[in-house]
Motif scaffolding. Structure first.
Motif, PDB file in Angstrom:
ATOM      1  N   TRP A  66       0.848  -1.214   0.000  1.00  0.00           N
ATOM      2  CA  TRP A  66       0.000   0.000   0.000  1.00  0.00           C
ATOM      3  C   TRP A  66       0.873   1.251   0.000  1.00  0.00           C
ATOM      4  O   TRP A  66       0.599   2.221  -0.717  1.00  0.00           O
ATOM      5  CB  TRP A  66      -0.925   0.015   1.225  1.00  0.00           C
ATOM      6  CG  TRP A  66      -2.110  -0.900   1.129  1.00  0.00           C
ATOM      7  CD1 TRP A  66      -2.446  -1.885   2.005  1.00  0.00           C
ATOM      8  CD2 TRP A  66      -3.115  -0.902   0.119  1.00  0.00           C
ATOM      9  NE1 TRP A  66      -3.595  -2.521   1.607  1.00  0.00           N
ATOM     10  CE2 TRP A  66      -4.031  -1.937   0.437  1.00  0.00           C
ATOM     11  CE3 TRP A  66      -3.336  -0.163  -1.049  1.00  0.00           C
ATOM     12  CZ2 TRP A  66      -5.146  -2.228  -0.340  1.00  0.00           C
ATOM     13  CZ3 TRP A  66      -4.449  -0.448  -1.827  1.00  0.00           C
ATOM     14  CH2 TRP A  66      -5.335  -1.469  -1.481  1.00  0.00           C
ATOM     15  N   SER A 119       0.796   4.027  -2.938  1.00  0.00           N
ATOM     16  CA  SER A 119       0.361   5.402  -2.700  1.00  0.00           C
ATOM     17  C   SER A 119       1.468   6.401  -3.026  1.00  0.00           C
ATOM     18  O   SER A 119       1.200   7.459  -3.580  1.00  0.00           O
ATOM     19  CB  SER A 119      -0.132   5.564  -1.259  1.00  0.00           C
ATOM     20  OG  SER A 119       0.857   5.127  -0.358  1.00  0.00           O
ATOM     21  N   VAL A 122      -3.243   1.060   5.937  1.00  0.00           N
ATOM     22  CA  VAL A 122      -3.206   2.132   4.953  1.00  0.00           C
ATOM     23  C   VAL A 122      -4.111   3.262   5.436  1.00  0.00           C
ATOM     24  O   VAL A 122      -5.124   3.011   6.086  1.00  0.00           O
ATOM     25  CB  VAL A 122      -3.647   1.600   3.560  1.00  0.00           C
ATOM     26  CG1 VAL A 122      -5.036   1.021   3.608  1.00  0.00           C
ATOM     27  CG2 VAL A 122      -3.561   2.687   2.502  1.00  0.00           C
ATOM     28  N   LEU A 181      -5.228   5.816   0.368  1.00  0.00           N
ATOM     29  CA  LEU A 181      -6.182   5.166  -0.519  1.00  0.00           C
ATOM     30  C   LEU A 181      -6.736   6.155  -1.534  1.00  0.00           C
ATOM     31  O   LEU A 181      -6.840   5.853  -2.726  1.00  0.00           O
ATOM     32  CB  LEU A 181      -7.336   4.564   0.301  1.00  0.00           C
ATOM     33  CG  LEU A 181      -7.117   3.164   0.842  1.00  0.00           C
ATOM     34  CD1 LEU A 181      -8.370   2.687   1.568  1.00  0.00           C
ATOM     35  CD2 LEU A 181      -6.787   2.195  -0.301  1.00  0.00           C
TER      36      LEU A 181
END
Lengths: 290, 600
Positions: free
Chosen positions: A6, A10, A134, A139
């Motif tokens: 994650w 990101s 996360v 996200l």
């Protein structure tokens, strides 16, 4: 493991957004805007100010940052790029780097050298998704990057303004003769790219914080994303950004944080030697030599 | 009072900077204060970094920001080795080699994609310095710095402060001599050619990649050595001396001094060291100031201080005149014999761009010692054919042979070296070169001076240079423009620039000369002169291909004419045959009608 994934996706999303902005300017003007990531850096500070000093809601902050980014982009085109049009090959690199350095300097004078944290989206804390940790900010970055990347791809290949820009980047003179407002297109591309990195700055700041030297690292890594994805390819940038982000985070986790940049640099050298046209080059247009 | 051009070109003007260098070298013995000497050392070190960047950026046109990284590599290696007790001669040598190795590792990938990738790769390289230093903390002292670097020991003798000063100044002088010799040699001129037009550089037989890499490595060398010397300055180094701000300072000094200059590097370095770098009150604003220098300098003062000075000297201090050897020049038999051409045979050539077939099964022969005309409406494939023959486009099918050698798959610079020379629709003449230099550069790739001989000024260098000048003057005499030999070529009117291009094309012992629309933009008198020149060259045995829109001119000088239309040869033969061929009339009138309809 999934947490690292994650984190990689990101941070890759941030690179993708800067790379997409590079692409917009490149398609519109054939110029590489060194200062692009520095505009994003200024946006992160404006976002922090909007939240901590003026208590603006996130939506308003996004609009403010987008307007500021568009303004900086348009002004940059006007003072650092337009006067050079048709003059020389490499001076745009120097003038846009000059703009980037000036923006860093202004940020240093106004906001100091300490990183500033971003208050937005703090209230959501950290989520557990697919077995990895996360934040909501991270996200949203991933979602935004994908939406923007696909959107820009549609814009540049399906709409008349996008096709006009593509045509202009292939042959400026021919486009001018066909009645394309080449100058307006150039300013528009810089403003749009500025607005894009401005608008995402509040989200980016939740991940990177706001610091005056944020621009440098983003600039080079977004360039790698551009090279790996293929210059001018929006979807290529998305995929390449995922690869670069994940590689970087895994290197940081398993080799140590000092290896993070070195690993990415080695990837850049390899890409330039092995895949000089990237994964998804639009097919190198044959240029008329003489 | 003006100096004659002859003086300006032949007088040993290099003595002036060398004498200045000697004075600076003697300063400690003239009672100069240690604080001033310290500043001079800083200027020398920065000047070494800047002059390297001038070679890569100013002359070869690649923005390489990595000087700060080479500086770091040199400083850390020298510092580490000095602590281990190595002699200064070793530490400097190691620094030099290491800079070259890092230069190769980053230069080869960086130069692949052109300007941005070089700038970004080197920018990234500078960003890595703190990471690498931290990784190797055991040897580098990490973020807090490397301390305890001893005073320099040269060949076993410990150097005093004065000795160190003398060493730094002497090394700086040596590097400036070497780089100056490189830049004013044909190798340096080749860089200018490439900067103006990579296409021209390749068509004169230069490998662009090799030129760029050479320039980049020559630029990296002084940076590595400057780093090694820097390590001894305070006996202490830390990563903060080599960061991005250092890279920006170097670039700013380059821009102020003038990027396409040698001595401008000293001026730029001195201004930065004495000005912004010492003004501690401005520390906070330094990034803004440096950024402004980059922006304003690159926008308005692209020649920097050196460029300005050069223009003033040439305009106010030098009187133009025709030099005696140019007055006396006549074409020799030797020149005429070197103009002799060979036959080029093209068979079954096909070139497609996407779905568009620009050349469709084209077979032509350009026979030895003849003039071949190539005509056809716009878009018929004439220029494409020239570009395929000179190697800029790779054909999809077919073969190209010159005097029995297969050229089909060769790189453009290889084809040029084999003897295919060309001119361009818009003449490409690099700035800052005289007419003779513009022509002599074409002789460099095949019969040039070596890099070592240029830098060290071995006897062969002067000999080759004299021979090239004599040969260029002969060519100019053949074209009746020898009186322009020492005028700046890019300032000439269009017709004369075309003649200079023809001379340049002939200079490389061309076996085939491709003239791309040489008559366009010329008035009637000039066209007649050009036609006379082409006949003269044919009489000397040259093989000439003439791509032209001026129908009458082509008909008047050609032995054989090919007519192209939409990528095919539609007619060929001697001028009279082609003139009366109904297909030719159709091609021309047909498109003329078509064009008129489109206009409505």
């Amino acid at each position: 493991m999934v947490t690292t994934l994650w984190a990689g996706l990101s941070i890759g999303a941030v690179y993708a957004l800067v790379a997409i902005a590079y692409n917009i300017v490149f398609i519109g003007t054939r110029v590489f805007n060194f200062a692009q990531a520095y505009i994003l850096m200024v946006g992160t500070f404006i976002a922090v100010e909007a939240a901590s000093r003026f208590d603006l809601p996130l939506g308003v902050a996004i609009v403010v940052c987008a307007v500021a980014g568009a303004l900086i982009g348009a002004v940059e085109e006007f003072i650092a790029v337009r006067p050079l049009a048709r003059k020389g090959s490499h001076n745009e690199l120097v003038t846009t780097l000059g703009i980037g350095v000036i923006l860093s300097g202004i940020a240093l004078v106004l906001w100091g050298s300490e990183p500033r944290a971003m208050p937005y989206l703090k209230e959501f804390g950290v989520l557990d998704v697919l077995g990895g940790r996360v934040t909501v900010g991270e996200l949203s970055l991933i979602v935004v990057a994908i939406v923007v990347g696909v959107g820009m791809w549609l814009l540049s290949t399906r709409t008349s303004i996008g096709l006009t820009a593509l045509a202009t980047s292939e042959d400026r003179d021919a486009a001018m003769l066909r009645g394309v407002n080449v100058r307006g297109l150039a300013t528009g591309a810089f403003a749009l790219a500025g607005a894009l990195v401005g608008a995402v700055a509040p989200l980016v700041a939740t991940k990177t914080y706001a610091t005056y030297h944020l621009g440098e690292g983003l600039a080079v890594k977004a360039f790698l994303v551009l090279a790996l994805g293929g210059f001018g390819s929006m979807l290529g940038s998305l995929l390449a950004a995922g690869i670069v982000g994940i590689l970087e985070m895994f290197a940081a986790r398993y080799l140590g944080s000092d290896w993070q940049n070195i690993t990415v640099f080695v990837l850049l050298l390899i890409v330039l030697v092995v895949l000089p046209h990237g994964l998804f080059s639009r097919g190198k247009a044959q240029e008329r030599v003489v | 009072m003006r100096m004659s051009l002859r003086r300006y070109l032949t007088a040993p003007l290099w003595i002036i900077p060398l004498a200045l260098g000697a004075v600076v070298l003697a300063l400690p013995y003239l009672g100069t204060a240690p604080a001033v000497l310290r500043i001079i050392v800083s200027i020398c070190l920065l000047a070494l970094l800047v002059v390297g960047l001038n070679v890569t950026f100013g002359y070869s046109g690649e923005l390489a920001l990595g000087q700060a990284a080479f500086y770091a590599v040199g400083a850390y290696l020298a510092g580490y080795l000095a602590i281990q007790g190595f002699d200064l001669s070793i530490t400097v040598l190691v620094a030099l080699v290491a800079a070259a190795v890092v230069g190769l590792l980053t230069g080869i990938p960086g130069l692949r994609l052109g300007s941005w990738s070089m700038a970004m790769v080197t920018f990234f390289l500078v960003l890595l310095v703190p990471d690498v230093v931290t990784l190797l903390t055991e040897h580098t002292g990490g973020p807090s710095g490397l301390t305890g670097i001893p005073l320099p020991v040269l060949f076993g003798a410990r150097l005093s402060t004065t000795g160190y000063y003398t060493l730094v100044v002497a090394v700086t002088i040596v590097f400036f001599v070497v780089i100056r010799n490189f830049i004013v040699s044909p190798h340096g001129q080749a860089l200018r050619v490439m900067h103006t037009s990579p296409v021209l550089a390749r068509s004169l037989g230069f490998s662009v990649t090799r030129l760029k890499l050479t320039a980049y490595l020559i630029g990296a060398a002084p940076a590595g050595v400057a780093g090694a010397l820097f390590a001894y300055q305070d006996g202490y180094i830390s990563p903060t001396s080599f960061g991005l701000s250092m890279a920006i300072v170097i670039l700013a000094a380059t821009i102020i001094g003038g990027s396409a200059s040698i001595y401008g590097a000293v001026v730029g370095a001195a201004i930065m060291v004495i000005g912004p770098l010492r003004a501690t009150g401005l520390q906070q604003y330094s990034l803004i100031i440096f950024g402004l220098i980059l922006l304003v300098g690159a926008l308005f003062f692209s020649g920097g201080i050196a460029g300005l000075a050069r223009k003033l000297v040439r305009r106010y201090l030098v009187r133009d005149e025709v030099l005696p050897d140019a007055q006396a020049a006549v074409p020799s038999d030797d020149l005429i014999s070197r103009l002799r051409g060979e036959t080029l045979e093209v068979k079954g050539l096909v070139k497609r761009f996407g779905g568009n077939t620009a050349l469709n099964d084209v077979s032509v022969t350009f026979a030895e010692g003849t003039v071949t005309g190539l005509i056809g409406p716009n878009g018929s494939g004439k220029t494409t054919l020239l570009n395929v023959v000179s190697g800029f486009y790779r054909p999809d099918e077919g073969t190209i042979r010159l005097g029995g050698d297969d050229l089909t798959t060769l790189q453009p610079h290889r084809i040029a070296r084999r003897g295919v020379a060309r001119t361009f629709q818009t003449p490409i003449i690099p700035q800052g070169l005289s007419v003779v230099e513009t022509i002599a550069i074409a002789m460099q790739s095949a019969h040039g001076v070596t890099l070592a001989s240029s830098i060290l000024r071995l006897p062969g260098f002067a000999r080759t240079r004299r021979r090239h000048r004599a040969q260029a003057l002969e060519l100019l005499a053949l074209l009746d423009i020898a009186h322009l030999a020492d005028v700046e070529a890019s300032s000439l009117p269009l017709g004369t620039r075309r003649l200079v291009e023809v001379a340049r094309a002939l200079a490389a012992d061309a076996k085939l000369v491709l003239l791309d629309e040489p008559a366009s933009g010329l008035d009637e008198g000039e066209v007649a002169e050009l036609a006379a020149l082409i006949r003269k060259l044919r009489a000397s045995g040259a093989t000439i291909v003439l791509v032209e829109h001026n129908f009458e001119m082509v008909m008047s000088v050609s032995d054989h004419v090919y007519v192209l239309d939409t990528g095919r040869i539609v007619s060929e033969g001697d001028p009279d045959h082609v003139r009366s061929d109904p297909r030719v009339t159709e091609v021309y009138l047909g498109t003329a009608l078509g064009a008129r309809e489109e206009e409505r």
